[in-house]
Structures are given as C-alpha cells and as structure tokens.
Scaffold this motif. Structure first.
Motif, PDB file in Angstrom:
ATOM      1  N   VAL A 148       0.583  -7.112  -7.834  1.00 41.02           N
ATOM      2  CA  VAL A 148       0.176  -8.238  -7.004  1.00 41.02           C
ATOM      3  C   VAL A 148       1.424  -9.053  -6.677  1.00 41.02           C
ATOM      4  CG1 VAL A 148      -1.213 -10.337  -6.908  1.00 41.02           C
ATOM      5  CG2 VAL A 148      -2.113  -8.307  -8.043  1.00 41.02           C
ATOM      6  N   TRP A 149       1.595  -9.370  -5.401  1.00 43.53           N
ATOM      7  CA  TRP A 149       2.729 -10.172  -4.946  1.00 43.53           C
ATOM      8  C   TRP A 149       2.245 -11.566  -4.584  1.00 43.53           C
ATOM      9  CZ3 TRP A 149       7.875  -8.600  -3.238  1.00 43.53           C
ATOM     10  CH2 TRP A 149       8.206  -7.302  -3.627  1.00 43.53           C
ATOM     11  N   VAL A 150       3.064 -12.552  -4.907  1.00 43.11           N
ATOM     12  CA  VAL A 150       2.797 -13.930  -4.492  1.00 43.11           C
ATOM     13  C   VAL A 150       4.031 -14.461  -3.786  1.00 43.11           C
ATOM     14  CG1 VAL A 150       1.135 -14.320  -6.348  1.00 43.11           C
ATOM     15  CG2 VAL A 150       3.508 -15.000  -6.673  1.00 43.11           C
ATOM     16  N   MET A 151       3.820 -15.373  -2.838  1.00 37.67           N
ATOM     17  CA  MET A 151       4.895 -15.866  -1.994  1.00 37.67           C
ATOM     18  C   MET A 151       5.022 -17.374  -2.115  1.00 37.67           C
ATOM     19  SD  MET A 151       6.430 -14.725   1.403  1.00 37.67           S
ATOM     20  CE  MET A 151       5.551 -13.243   1.276  1.00 37.67           C
ATOM     21  N   ASP A 152       6.170 -17.837  -2.556  1.00 40.14           N
ATOM     22  CA  ASP A 152       6.455 -19.267  -2.603  1.00 40.14           C
ATOM     23  C   ASP A 152       6.887 -19.753  -1.226  1.00 40.14           C
ATOM     24  OD1 ASP A 152       7.848 -19.762  -5.896  1.00 40.14           O
ATOM     25  OD2 ASP A 152       6.149 -20.756  -4.990  1.00 40.14           O
ATOM     26  N   LYS A 153       6.652 -21.026  -0.969  1.00 37.35           N
ATOM     27  CA  LYS A 153       7.159 -21.609   0.265  1.00 37.35           C
ATOM     28  C   LYS A 153       8.660 -21.849   0.100  1.00 37.35           C
ATOM     29  CE  LYS A 153       6.679 -26.534  -0.373  1.00 37.35           C
ATOM     30  NZ  LYS A 153       6.313 -27.733   0.304  1.00 37.35           N
ATOM     31  N   ILE A 191      -0.983 -15.801  -2.410  1.00 37.62           N
ATOM     32  CA  ILE A 191      -1.180 -14.427  -2.858  1.00 37.62           C
ATOM     33  C   ILE A 191      -1.151 -13.518  -1.639  1.00 37.62           C
ATOM     34  CG2 ILE A 191      -2.773 -12.827  -3.989  1.00 37.62           C
ATOM     35  CD1 ILE A 191      -3.931 -15.351  -5.439  1.00 37.62           C
ATOM     36  N   VAL A 192      -0.374 -12.440  -1.699  1.00 35.34           N
ATOM     37  CA  VAL A 192      -0.345 -11.460  -0.617  1.00 35.34           C
ATOM     38  C   VAL A 192      -1.577 -10.579  -0.809  1.00 35.34           C
ATOM     39  CG1 VAL A 192       0.958  -9.599   0.479  1.00 35.34           C
ATOM     40  CG2 VAL A 192       2.169 -11.570  -0.505  1.00 35.34           C
ATOM     41  N   ARG A 193      -2.600 -10.831  -0.009  1.00 41.36           N
ATOM     42  CA  ARG A 193      -3.912 -10.191  -0.195  1.00 41.36           C
ATOM     43  C   ARG A 193      -3.864  -8.671  -0.143  1.00 41.36           C
ATOM     44  NH1 ARG A 193      -6.999 -13.070  -3.128  1.00 41.36           N
ATOM     45  NH2 ARG A 193      -6.803 -15.211  -2.540  1.00 41.36           N
ATOM     46  N   ASP A 194      -2.930  -8.122   0.641  1.00 43.82           N
ATOM     47  CA  ASP A 194      -2.832  -6.661   0.744  1.00 43.82           C
ATOM     48  C   ASP A 194      -2.425  -6.016  -0.578  1.00 43.82           C
ATOM     49  OD1 ASP A 194      -3.485  -6.945   3.393  1.00 43.82           O
ATOM     50  OD2 ASP A 194      -1.443  -6.615   4.133  1.00 43.82           O
ATOM     51  N   THR A 195      -1.959  -6.812  -1.552  1.00 44.25           N
ATOM     52  CA  THR A 195      -1.515  -6.259  -2.835  1.00 44.25           C
ATOM     53  C   THR A 195      -2.534  -6.477  -3.953  1.00 44.25           C
ATOM     54  OG1 THR A 195      -0.326  -8.260  -3.514  1.00 44.25           O
ATOM     55  CG2 THR A 195       0.901  -6.654  -2.196  1.00 44.25           C
ATOM     56  N   VAL A 196      -3.621  -7.158  -3.655  1.00 42.03           N
ATOM     57  CA  VAL A 196      -4.663  -7.421  -4.657  1.00 42.03           C
ATOM     58  C   VAL A 196      -5.525  -6.172  -4.806  1.00 42.03           C
ATOM     59  CG1 VAL A 196      -6.710  -8.831  -5.160  1.00 42.03           C
ATOM     60  CG2 VAL A 196      -4.684  -9.885  -4.156  1.00 42.03           C
ATOM     61  N   PRO A 197      -5.849  -5.782  -6.033  1.00 39.91           N
ATOM     62  CA  PRO A 197      -6.702  -4.596  -6.227  1.00 39.91           C
ATOM     63  C   PRO A 197      -8.017  -4.712  -5.448  1.00 39.91           C
ATOM     64  CG  PRO A 197      -5.873  -5.399  -8.338  1.00 39.91           C
ATOM     65  CD  PRO A 197      -5.494  -6.414  -7.307  1.00 39.91           C
ATOM     66  N   LYS A 198      -8.442  -3.601  -4.898  1.00 38.71           N
ATOM     67  CA  LYS A 198      -9.643  -3.599  -4.046  1.00 38.71           C
ATOM     68  C   LYS A 198     -10.875  -4.130  -4.771  1.00 38.71           C
ATOM     69  CE  LYS A 198      -8.109  -0.180  -0.757  1.00 38.71           C
ATOM     70  NZ  LYS A 198      -7.235  -1.114  -0.137  1.00 38.71           N
ATOM     71  N   HIS A 199     -11.025  -3.845  -6.064  1.00 40.63           N
ATOM     72  CA  HIS A 199     -12.196  -4.318  -6.800  1.00 40.63           C
ATOM     73  C   HIS A 199     -12.233  -5.841  -6.879  1.00 40.63           C
ATOM     74  CE1 HIS A 199     -10.149  -5.660 -10.464  1.00 40.63           C
ATOM     75  NE2 HIS A 199      -9.390  -4.574 -10.357  1.00 40.63           N
ATOM     76  N   ALA A 200     -11.100  -6.486  -6.736  1.00 42.35           N
ATOM     77  CA  ALA A 200     -11.044  -7.947  -6.852  1.00 42.35           C
ATOM     78  C   ALA A 200     -11.271  -8.641  -5.516  1.00 42.35           C
ATOM     79  CB  ALA A 200      -9.704  -8.379  -7.416  1.00 42.35           C
TER      80      ALA A 200
END
Length: 182
Positions: A85-90, A156-165
């Motif tokens: 999972v990737w997250v992006m800071d401003k 949160i970069v949604r494309d990296t979140v597991p599909k079940h979540a």
C-alpha cells in the motif's frame, strides 16, 4: 506531492511526488521521491533524508542527481504497484523538530492514515489542540510553533489497496440500519 485524484497513476502525473510504501501491518518499508525531470521513483535511505526532500519540494524540487551515483538515465528503483500500500504526503510538510517523531498509521480497513507526534518525553499527541497544550506546558520548546507540526494525513493511493479492502464499509453500515428498521 500535490493532492491527486485517488484513481490516477502517480507515475503519469507531471508533478513530482514523495511517498512512503506501507504494508498492511502499517509499517513503512520504504520512502521514495519522484524525480522532477524524468518522473522515476527513487528510494530514499533514511526518513530524515526523505523529510529533507519533502519539506523543500517546491523551492528545491528533487532530481535524480541529488543522490550519489544517480542520473535520470538509471532505471527506477521502485514502481507503484499493488504489492504494498502506498501513501502520498503533500509537499512542503515541515521537517519534524528534533526530539519529536511524526508517526503515520494506516488503519486496518485501509480507509485512512492517522498522524500523531511522539514527544521527546514519550507522549503521543494526536492533533493540534493537544500540541498547543503540550507546547504551553513545556517552555523548553518555546522556539517551536504549531507551524512546525503537520497533522494532515497522507493520501492513500487507492490502486495499491488490496481488492478485498475496497468494499465500501459505509455500505455495510447502511445495510445493518435497514435490517434493524424492518
């Protein structure tokens, strides 16, 4: 590092970004920045170095040759994918003051990242009101101000979140309410 649409791919944006990659256990496993020239991702060795680049992103954008032995011709160190999972800071979040630690925690349902600061004496502070009180109670930190702390959560970069979540938890709560009314 700018706020981006959750469905867009960070690699195609023309604004350099800073990110951290997290596993589902909410442990940061890598810090990365995107080159302002070639848009490739480079891993950053330490959190301190990452914060140096992040806090100066607008005034002094990151480019590959700021890292020893790197050029834009070298292949990317890391790419955004769903293995983590990737997250992006401003951009331009102030560097964490000495003695304090900025803690980001990914919620178990992948809905949000929470930000808090760990003080030099071990107290966790979850928001601006708590930091106001802490700074007032500790005159040894009178050289610090609220602008030295950023509680804005990384995206949160949604494309990296597991599909079940990705199932909308709000849908479940609406279903429960409907069932209880019948």
């Amino acid at each position: 590092m700018d706020n981006q649409a959750e469905s867009s791919s960070p690699e195609t944006n023309k604004t350099p970004k800073s990110q951290s990659s997290m596993t589902s256990a909410s442990v940061i496993v890598a810090f990365a920045v995107q080159c302002n020239n070639c848009y490739q991702w480079r891993k950053i060795a330490t959190e301190e170095q990452f914060e140096d680049f992040r806090c100066n992103q607008t005034a002094d954008p990151f480019v590959c040759n700021k890292l020893p032995g790197f050029t834009c011709e070298k292949p990317a160190d890391i790419s955004v994918d769903s293995s983590q999972v990737w997250v992006m800071d401003k951009p331009n979040i102030p560097k964490t003051p000495n003695g304090f630690k900025r803690i980001t925690t990914l919620r178990g349902n992948y809905s949000k990242v929470d930000v808090q600061y760990l003080t030099p004496d071990g107290k966790k502070i979850r928001g601006t009101p708590g930091m106001v009180s802490y700074l007032q109670e500790h005159p040894e930190y009178n050289h610090l101000s609220l602008s030295d702390f950023c509680y804005e959560a990384p995206k949160i970069v949604r494309d990296t979140v597991p599909k079940h979540a990705l199932k909308n938890p709000a849908d479940r709560s609406r279903r429960r309410k409907k069932r209880s009314k019948s």
